[in-house]
Write an enzyme that holds these catalytic residues in place. Structure first.
Site, PDB file in Angstrom:
ATOM      1  N   ALA A 173     -10.337 -20.301  34.444  1.00 30.12           N
ATOM      2  CA  ALA A 173      -9.378 -19.315  34.458  1.00 30.12           C
ATOM      3  C   ALA A 173      -7.924 -19.852  34.156  1.00 30.12           C
ATOM      4  CB  ALA A 173      -9.362 -18.452  35.776  1.00 30.12           C
TER       5      ALA A 173
ATOM      6  N   ASP B 120     -14.240 -30.216  30.590  1.00 30.84           N
ATOM      7  CA  ASP B 120     -14.655 -29.556  31.689  1.00 30.84           C
ATOM      8  C   ASP B 120     -16.343 -29.439  31.679  1.00 30.84           C
ATOM      9  OD1 ASP B 120     -15.815 -27.317  33.408  1.00 30.84           O
ATOM     10  OD2 ASP B 120     -13.636 -26.481  33.122  1.00 30.84           O
TER      11      ASP B 120
ATOM     12  N   ARG C  42     -11.762 -12.879  34.212  1.00 29.49           N
ATOM     13  CA  ARG C  42     -10.555 -13.434  34.136  1.00 29.49           C
ATOM     14  C   ARG C  42     -10.271 -14.569  33.210  1.00 29.49           C
ATOM     15  NH1 ARG C  42     -13.450 -14.865  37.910  1.00 29.49           N
ATOM     16  NH2 ARG C  42     -13.750 -17.045  38.611  1.00 29.49           N
TER      17      ARG C  42
ATOM     18  N   LYS D 217     -17.878 -24.539  28.725  1.00 32.24           N
ATOM     19  CA  LYS D 217     -16.869 -23.785  28.763  1.00 32.24           C
ATOM     20  C   LYS D 217     -15.709 -24.549  27.783  1.00 32.24           C
ATOM     21  CE  LYS D 217     -16.659 -21.952  33.453  1.00 32.24           C
ATOM     22  NZ  LYS D 217     -15.954 -21.937  34.691  1.00 32.24           N
TER      23      LYS D 217
ATOM     24  N   ASP E 228      -9.962 -26.728  40.144  1.00 29.18           N
ATOM     25  CA  ASP E 228     -10.352 -25.760  41.221  1.00 29.18           C
ATOM     26  C   ASP E 228     -10.661 -26.426  42.434  1.00 29.18           C
ATOM     27  OD1 ASP E 228     -12.738 -26.785  40.441  1.00 29.18           O
ATOM     28  OD2 ASP E 228     -13.660 -24.723  40.350  1.00 29.18           O
ATOM     29  N   ASN E 229     -10.351 -27.854  42.521  1.00 28.78           N
ATOM     30  CA  ASN E 229     -10.610 -28.628  43.870  1.00 28.78           C
ATOM     31  C   ASN E 229      -9.534 -29.716  43.959  1.00 28.78           C
ATOM     32  OD1 ASN E 229     -12.249 -31.339  43.101  1.00 28.78           O
ATOM     33  ND2 ASN E 229     -12.853 -29.812  41.573  1.00 28.78           N
TER      34      ASN E 229
ATOM     35  N   CYS F 279     -22.818 -26.036  67.016  1.00 26.93           N
ATOM     36  CA  CYS F 279     -23.537 -25.075  67.882  1.00 26.93           C
ATOM     37  C   CYS F 279     -23.451 -23.649  67.744  1.00 26.93           C
ATOM     38  CB  CYS F 279     -23.479 -25.878  69.224  1.00 26.93           C
ATOM     39  SG  CYS F 279     -21.551 -25.634  69.796  1.00 26.93           S
TER      40      CYS F 279
END
Length: 847
Positions: free
Chosen positions: A269, A295, A306, A319, A367-368, A423
């Site tokens: 994006a 990428d 987008r 991409k 994005d990270n 848990c």
């Protein structure tokens, strides 16, 4: 109708007093986000049931884990247990002035940069002066024309005088001159930034979602202009597509833009928006310029909302390649190379020292956080400017990382996201997120990991058996049991077998496990301290009763049986979508009775990392399971393999989300948690980060305004800007970047940007002496995680006359690639008073 776009805040109630006003306390699981004056509703309250009437009630004295309710509860029933409190979003009424009125009485301006507190009113006057100038002269002011600038300033002064008490004290002729020079030009970054803002305002006007701009917002970025004054001849048009930009920044900066060597990491994006901006600005479009984009991702359907350089026929393609091609069609002169490499330690052979050293600037479109931190470290090392940005729904942020001027990206970190204890997810969920996390985990276990385990066993039974015996734990036992279930041919030959498996799964998950849980911990159970075991946030569960008349039960069976069949390569009959025939197939399944067992261990420790309890019998059970597996393997058809299924959220026909939503909602029903539709389930289980084109456009526009400064190369730290914006509120917070922390020793000073360089292939002794000459006593030298020298170890003194590079090769087994001519060592030093001094990394050049 929704002023901020955030989900309504909730809390889990621990107690409510019979008072006027009543005090409500919540569990300290998570901080409350309520504010004084909020309206809330109550549900699931036991005892004080009068509060469950759905009536919104006002709160005050909001604290992190409690609040006061503006309600007299003295006559209400006594609170017993349970209860959820949920914020009620209130509509807000705004009264807008028409433009004619608002121009005269603009009211409060929406501020963006608090260093420019008086700027909005001045720009309000300047834009009115520009309208008058165009009306009087039939044209815009000419760039670089002092005469036109003077005319505009004169009109502005007249408008200001008419304002009476509201007039500006300093009309700021210098700013008005710059305003006049750039008035005619349309600049791509400003268009992108304002396009994002205005686009969001259009959506607000259509939908009533988010708070609109009320009413005026002015923005300037005069700091982006060249630091040195320009000659009027610099503004002259060159009959090129960049003439508007040249009329503002001059032809010298345009040449720098065109010859820039840019590395853009990411082509999603942000990447698509950046590529469009750079192509329109002429970045890397000159004979010396080059834009490298990388990428490793491919285009998915969900990207198309987008990532506008992609079309539906590009789905499945790389991409970076598609985006580069689209950007080249925007500007055929763009010198762009598209790569499909992930940027990380494993690709340092591709993005080597020579590659980094040639760069002018790096733009992150990631994005990270981990990838951002890696690129940040590379930019720090090679002293390259890094332009960083990110978006989250209507929010966006930008950060400039400029060598020696600003701190680096990794200098500050967000706190880690809070993870639900294992848990809680597996036995005590209290919200739909817990149910969806469990559902996603079960999906991957049943349909991806277990088939992969089966194939690993079948590929090499001896090695697999050995690894299970060596592990010898409860996890290995669980793996073997699942593999054995898949290899029992009598249970997985026909589609009816798949329906049987799905029906028994339902019984196991939503009936038997719950019966066991409430047998182990009955409703009246107490903890070791005597407190009720089933107190908030725990919710007491109830087993389900399977019914073919319940469509959600049948939909679970359909999705589970179809996906089970896919893993075995069993064809799916058409009748599976006929509810009557499916019901008949389900009715054929014999469901054995379940009896809860004594002594079953159910994990309740929130710190436990594993749910499988080890047992002394594990090794014996593993041996027995391996024998059974061997028998089953001999009955398999030749070459049999299973097909593992990887979760794919974007294909609406593959039943993945149907199964996950089914698993989560049945579990939610067990625990009386509100269920969700498939779209909401997809959003949470698919870990989708909300993204919209408006905030992306705004972020990239702001970054490209900073790019002018970087490529000009003469700006100070106070000229740069970092931004946080939230288009929903709307809020714009623009500030100068933080300078790097400066370390000092004697007459030297350095920051995180500095790297000390020692050439001519020195020995360890020469390195130590070089530092001693600076008043630093080196006592430890390391390469990576390996210690090359430490003054505490007598044997290390034997290494002193060896070359540093040779010690690294010999001791650290350093494999130095042929494209590298140096290695980096970390040296621990003390001053003469034995105080530790944190010095920069030292680069030893040996080539």
């Amino acid at each position: 109708f929704d002023v901020d776009g955030e989900e309504p805040h909730t809390g889990i109630i621990a107690s409510i007093s019979n008072d006027n006003p009543a005090l409500v306390s919540c569990v300290d699981d998570e901080r409350l986000e309520f504010q004084d004056g909020d309206l809330v509703v109550f549900s699931e309250v036991h005892g004080m049931t009068e509060l469950n009437d759905g009536k919104p009630r006002k709160i005050k004295s909001a604290r992190p884990y409690s609040f006061t309710l503006e309600e007299d509860t003295t006559a209400f029933g006594t609170y017993m247990k349970g209860g959820i409190v949920t914020q009620v979003k209130q509509p807000k009424m705004l009264n807008f002035k028409p433009l004619r009125e608002a121009l005269k009485e603009p009211g409060d301006f929406l501020l963006s940069d608090f260093a420019k507190f008086d700027r909005p009113l001045l720009l309000h006057i300047a834009f009115q002066a520009l309208d008058k100038f165009i009306s009087d002269f039939g044209r815009f002011p000419v760039a670089g024309s002092e005469e036109d600038a003077q005319k505009l300033a004169s009109i502005a002064a007249n408008i200001n005088e008419c304002l009476g008490e509201g007039k500006v004290e300093d009309i700021n002729p210098k700013l008005l001159r710059l305003f006049a020079f750039g008035a005619k030009a349309v600049l791509n970054p400003m268009a992108a930034m304002f396009g994002g803002i205005v686009g969001q305002e259009v959506v607000k006007a259509c939908s009533g979602k988010f708070h609109p701009l009320f009413q005026f917002f002015y923005f300037d970025s005069v700091e982006s202009l060249p630091a040195e004054p320009l000659d009027p001849s610099d503004f002259k048009p060159l009959n090129s597509r960049y003439d508007a930009q040249i009329s503002v920044f001059g032809s010298k900066l345009q040449k720098k833009l065109e010859d820039a060597k840019v590395f853009m990491v990411g082509s999603g994006a942000l990447g698509c928006e950046f590529l469009k901006n750079l192509a329109l600005m002429g970045v890397s479009c000159g004979s010396q310029g080059k834009l490298t984009i990388t990428d490793d991702d491919v285009i998915e359907k969900s990207n198309l909302s987008r990532q506008f350089l992609f079309r539906d026929w590009n789905i499945g393609q790389a991409k970076s390649t598609v985006a580069a091609s689209a950007a080249a069609s925007i500007n055929p002169r763009l010198k762009i190379e598209a790569l499909q490499n992930r940027v990380g330690p494993e690709t340092e052979g591709v993005f080597n020292d020579t590659f980094w050293e040639k760069l002018t600037v790096v733009i992150n479109a990631l994005d990270n956080v981990n990838a951002r931190l890696y690129v940040d470290q590379r930019c720090l090392y090679f002293q390259k400017p890094l332009l960083e940005s990110g978006t989250l729904g209507a929010k966006c942020n930008t950060q400039m990382v400029i060598p020696h001027l600003t701190e680096n990206y990794g200098a500050s970190r967000d706190p880690p996201e809070k993870q639900a204890p294992m848990c809680t997810v597996h036995s005590f969920p209290h919200n739909i997120d817990h149910c969806l996390t469990w559902a996603r985990s079960e999906f991957e276990g049943l349909l991806e990991k277990t088939p992969a385990e089966v194939n690993a066993y079948l590929s090499n039974p001896v090695e697999y058996a050995s690894s299970m015996k060596n592990a010898g734990d409860a996890q290995a036992k669980d793996n073997l049991e699942r593999v054995l279930e898949c290899l029992d041919r009598e249970k997985c030959e026909t589609f009816q077998d798949c329906i049987t498996w799905a029906r028994l799964r339902f019984e196991d998950y939503f009936v038997n496990r719950v019966k066991q849980l409430i047998f182990t911990f009955p409703e009246e159970a107490a903890t070791s301290t005597g407190a009720p075991f089933w107190s908030a946030p725990k919710r007491f569960p109830h087993p389900l009763q399977f019914s073919a008349a319940d469509t959600s039960h049948l939909n679970f069976i359909i999705a589970a049986s179809i996906l089970r069949a896919e893993t075995f390569g069993i064809s799916v009959p058409d009748w599976v979508k006929n509810p009557k025939m499916l019901s008949e197939a389900v009715d054929k399944v014999m469901v054995p009775d379940f009896q809860p067992r004594e002594g079953v261990k159910i994990e309740t420790d929130e710190k436990a990392a594993s749910l499988s309890a080890a047992s002394v019998d594990d090794a014996a059970v593993i041996n027995e399971l391996l024998l059974k597996l061997e028998l089953c393997r001999n009955n398999l058809p030749s070459g049999f393999r299973m097909k593992p299924i990887s979760f794919e959220k974007d294909d609406d026909t593959n039943y993945h989300m149907d199964l996950i939503a089914g698993l989560a909602n049945m579990r939610a029903r067990n625990y009386s948690i509100p269920e969700v539709d498939k779209l909401k389930a997809k959003f949470i289980a698919g870990r989708i980060i909300p993204a919209i084109a408006t905030s992306t456009a705004m972020a990239t526009g702001l970054v490209c305004l900073e790019l002018y400064k970087v490529l000009d190369g003469a700006h100070k730290v106070e000229d740069y800007r970092n931004t946080f914006a939230n288009l929903a509120l709307p809020l714009f917070s623009i500030a100068e970047p933080v300078p790097p922390k400066v370390m000092k020793h004697r007459d030297m000073s350095w920051t995180v940007w500095d790297r000390w360089i020692l050439k001519d292939n020195p020995t360890l002794r020469e390195l130590i002496q070089w530092l001693k000459d600076k008043g630093l006593n080196a006592y430890s030298i390391s390469y990576g995680s390996c210690l090359l020298f430490n003054s505490m170890f007598p044997r290390h003194k034997e290494r002193l006359d060896k070359k540093v590079v040779d010690v690294a090769r010999e001791i650290a087994k350093a494999e130095l690639p042929p494209y590298r001519s140096h290695l980096d060592v970390v040296v621990a030093c003390e001053d003469d008073d034995d105080n530790d001094i944190d010095i920069p990394q030292v680069s030893i050049y040996y080539g």
